[in-house]
Design a protein around this motif. Sequence first.
Motif, mmCIF file in Angstrom:
data_model
loop_
_atom_site.group_PDB
_atom_site.id
_atom_site.type_symbol
_atom_site.label_atom_id
_atom_site.label_comp_id
_atom_site.label_asym_id
_atom_site.label_seq_id
_atom_site.Cartn_x
_atom_site.Cartn_y
_atom_site.Cartn_z
ATOM 1 N N ASP A 101 0.950 -1.250 0.078
ATOM 2 C CA ASP A 101 0.139 0.030 0.018
ATOM 3 C C ASP A 101 0.881 1.285 -0.016
ATOM 4 O O ASP A 101 2.202 1.137 0.265
ATOM 5 C CB ASP A 101 -1.000 -0.129 1.210
ATOM 6 N N GLU A 102 0.195 2.218 -0.111
ATOM 7 C CA GLU A 102 1.033 3.659 -0.201
ATOM 8 C C GLU A 102 1.912 4.056 0.744
ATOM 9 O O GLU A 102 2.800 4.884 0.596
ATOM 10 C CB GLU A 102 0.178 4.843 -0.720
ATOM 11 N N LEU A 103 1.667 3.410 1.962
ATOM 12 C CA LEU A 103 2.384 3.869 3.287
ATOM 13 C C LEU A 103 3.256 2.417 3.593
ATOM 14 O O LEU A 103 4.269 2.766 4.720
ATOM 15 C CB LEU A 103 1.373 3.924 4.393
ATOM 16 N N THR A 104 3.322 1.618 3.012
ATOM 17 C CA THR A 104 4.077 0.297 3.534
ATOM 18 C C THR A 104 5.140 -0.122 2.317
ATOM 19 O O THR A 104 4.821 -0.278 1.272
ATOM 20 C CB THR A 104 3.211 -1.107 3.735
ATOM 21 N N TRP A 105 6.308 -0.083 2.898
ATOM 22 C CA TRP A 105 7.487 -0.863 2.152
ATOM 23 C C TRP A 105 8.125 -1.831 2.931
ATOM 24 O O TRP A 105 8.603 -1.993 3.757
ATOM 25 C CB TRP A 105 8.569 0.377 2.011
ATOM 26 N N GLU A 124 18.459 -6.429 10.706
ATOM 27 C CA GLU A 124 18.722 -5.622 12.108
ATOM 28 C C GLU A 124 19.889 -4.518 11.871
ATOM 29 O O GLU A 124 19.601 -3.486 12.338
ATOM 30 C CB GLU A 124 19.300 -6.657 13.076
ATOM 31 N N SER A 125 20.590 -4.799 10.951
ATOM 32 C CA SER A 125 21.477 -3.855 10.683
ATOM 33 C C SER A 125 20.803 -2.637 9.924
ATOM 34 O O SER A 125 21.286 -1.213 10.220
ATOM 35 C CB SER A 125 22.617 -4.264 9.418
ATOM 36 N N VAL A 126 19.817 -2.870 9.216
ATOM 37 C CA VAL A 126 19.163 -1.728 8.422
ATOM 38 C C VAL A 126 18.664 -0.899 9.250
ATOM 39 O O VAL A 126 18.289 0.243 9.146
ATOM 40 C CB VAL A 126 18.297 -2.303 7.076
ATOM 41 N N LYS A 127 17.750 -1.851 10.154
ATOM 42 C CA LYS A 127 16.972 -0.821 11.155
ATOM 43 C C LYS A 127 17.931 -0.222 11.974
ATOM 44 O O LYS A 127 17.436 1.117 12.383
ATOM 45 C CB LYS A 127 16.191 -1.795 11.927
ATOM 46 N N TYR A 128 18.691 -0.595 12.485
ATOM 47 C CA TYR A 128 19.714 -0.166 13.507
ATOM 48 C C TYR A 128 20.196 1.390 12.694
ATOM 49 O O TYR A 128 20.262 2.489 13.425
ATOM 50 C CB TYR A 128 20.857 -0.955 13.760
ATOM 51 N N ILE A 152 10.076 1.231 11.622
ATOM 52 C CA ILE A 152 10.934 0.530 11.055
ATOM 53 C C ILE A 152 10.922 -1.114 12.077
ATOM 54 O O ILE A 152 10.978 -1.039 13.190
ATOM 55 C CB ILE A 152 12.254 0.873 11.055
ATOM 56 N N THR A 153 10.403 -1.926 11.168
ATOM 57 C CA THR A 153 10.191 -3.329 11.870
ATOM 58 C C THR A 153 10.936 -4.562 11.306
ATOM 59 O O THR A 153 10.758 -4.675 9.915
ATOM 60 C CB THR A 153 8.604 -3.604 11.813
ATOM 61 N N THR A 159 14.415 -9.694 6.294
ATOM 62 C CA THR A 159 13.178 -8.682 6.074
ATOM 63 C C THR A 159 13.041 -7.630 6.745
ATOM 64 O O THR A 159 13.107 -7.855 8.035
ATOM 65 C CB THR A 159 11.970 -9.620 5.850
ATOM 66 N N VAL A 160 12.827 -6.534 6.214
ATOM 67 C CA VAL A 160 12.636 -5.375 7.222
ATOM 68 C C VAL A 160 11.344 -4.554 6.531
ATOM 69 O O VAL A 160 11.061 -4.470 5.272
ATOM 70 C CB VAL A 160 13.865 -4.412 7.129
ATOM 71 N N LYS A 161 10.557 -3.979 7.437
ATOM 72 C CA LYS A 161 9.308 -3.307 6.847
ATOM 73 C C LYS A 161 9.316 -1.961 7.329
ATOM 74 O O LYS A 161 9.554 -1.505 8.469
ATOM 75 C CB LYS A 161 7.946 -4.007 7.476
ATOM 76 N N ILE A 162 9.167 -0.990 6.587
ATOM 77 C CA ILE A 162 9.107 0.393 7.041
ATOM 78 C C ILE A 162 7.887 1.133 6.694
ATOM 79 O O ILE A 162 7.064 0.914 5.359
ATOM 80 C CB ILE A 162 10.345 1.318 5.939
#
Length: 519
Positions: A101-105, A124-128, A152-153, A159-162
């Motif tokens: 959706d337009e808010l989820t990546w 975890e590296s990306v989120k950090y 950021i999850t 897999t990371v969700k923004i």
Amino acid sequence: MKKVWVLFVALIAAVVLAACGGESSSAPSQTNEGGTTEAGGGEIEEFVYASTSDVAGLSPILTNDSVSANVQEHVYETLFERDTDTGELIPSLAESYENPDELTWIFKIREDVVFHDGTPLNAESVKYTFDKLRDPTTAAPRASLLEPVDEITVEDEFTVKITTKYPYGPFLASLAHSNAAIVSPTADQAQDLMSNPVGSGPFKFVSYTPGDQVVLEAFEDYRDGAPDIKKLVFKVVPEISTAISMLQTGEVDFIDNLPSEQIARIESIQNVDIEKKDGTSVFYLAFNQSRPENQDENFRKAVAAAVDRDAFVGKLNGLGLRSDSVLGPMVFGYNESKNAAGQAYDPELAKQLVEENGYGDRTISLLTANRDNFVLMAEIAQAQLTEAGFNVKIETMEWATFLDTARAGQFDITFLSWANLTQDGSEMFYPNLHTDNIGSSNRAQYSNAEFDELVDASRTSVDQEERLNYLDQANGLLLEQNDVVVMYHGVVTGAMNSEYTNLILEPNGKWTLKDVTRK
């Protein structure tokens, strides 16, 4: 759910890092003219780049200048990068993404990447990295890249969700920006990345001697194969004329940002190849608008009328494009109608405004960096402003000190530049001139509610025609009020020892050496 596997993703943005491959083979070692020993074939034992300025630091999170980025972009990597030939986004650390959706990546991270310290690069590296970049306590100069991010999850190891606060069209382009490079959490918690960086790029850090050089070496475990350059030196050579002499003798292998007054000399050197291409950078005169006297529209008009930009560009020997528009021809949001929308050169009008308003009664501090074209701009502007009746004093500073001084607002007027890495007008206007970024990247201390609204609209709309309209209006507002006086748009240049090949020089002024090899 719409799933997009990224091979080539077209977005309006700037060119970040890209490169073409170079083959290597075995051969006996030999010595070049400057005494550098090479392993033969494609391998290069040592390759030296000369810069007139020292780095401000080696952490992509805590810096925001091109000199530092030149080093960092060889040590660190981003989720996306730009294809040199097509200008389209291609995956780097990201393998794929979903946009349900337009808010989820949702991003899938490559599973074969390790940092130079052996730490696996994962979600975890990306989120950090992103959490630290956008944390207000970090005071990251380019936190604005992730300003739209809400949460950021980590979904699983790779897999990371923004989630964003609002629809954000240039989001993937922002993630390709060098200041969004992923750092090793392990290293960041154990040491100062400003002086001891750890990334996942083709080169790893060896040493930094302030004021002298940064030394990198090939990362032998790099997933795409180690570079042919085994030792890469970023050498500080304060005088460009000295750097050119060292290029001629072979002590230096590569220089960029060739000064216009030295082009003929460099072109005469037989063992050097020169490359030029139209660029995305813009160089402009900015007013410190936290000072009441600079909020006077007639004062800014008088300054703009006094400075002959055409005469200045004529001195660049083809290395500058003249246009009043803050957004150049290669940047999304550019409108040809703005080429002549600023205050025209009118020395008589300037003199009249100075006399009527007493603008010559105070000393104006013109802050400039000690880089050739900045100094040239300052000297020419000082002479022209003095002719109009202003009293101007030039203050020249080393690059890092200049950046800190400008950020702190310790000047009257100054010359600033922006590489436009994302090639999107929103990412020119928001960091440099939006009220949100006063005290960080908005060195002009500029605050205008109408301008802010236009820029915000350009960032939140996903309709590209709407975005063009908002950016054009914002550009026009700046020019109408003379808040920015554009000196020129850049031409990207580089000169390399002709013994080597596969230098990639990008329109945004960046370059990569990872695929450089001997001919």
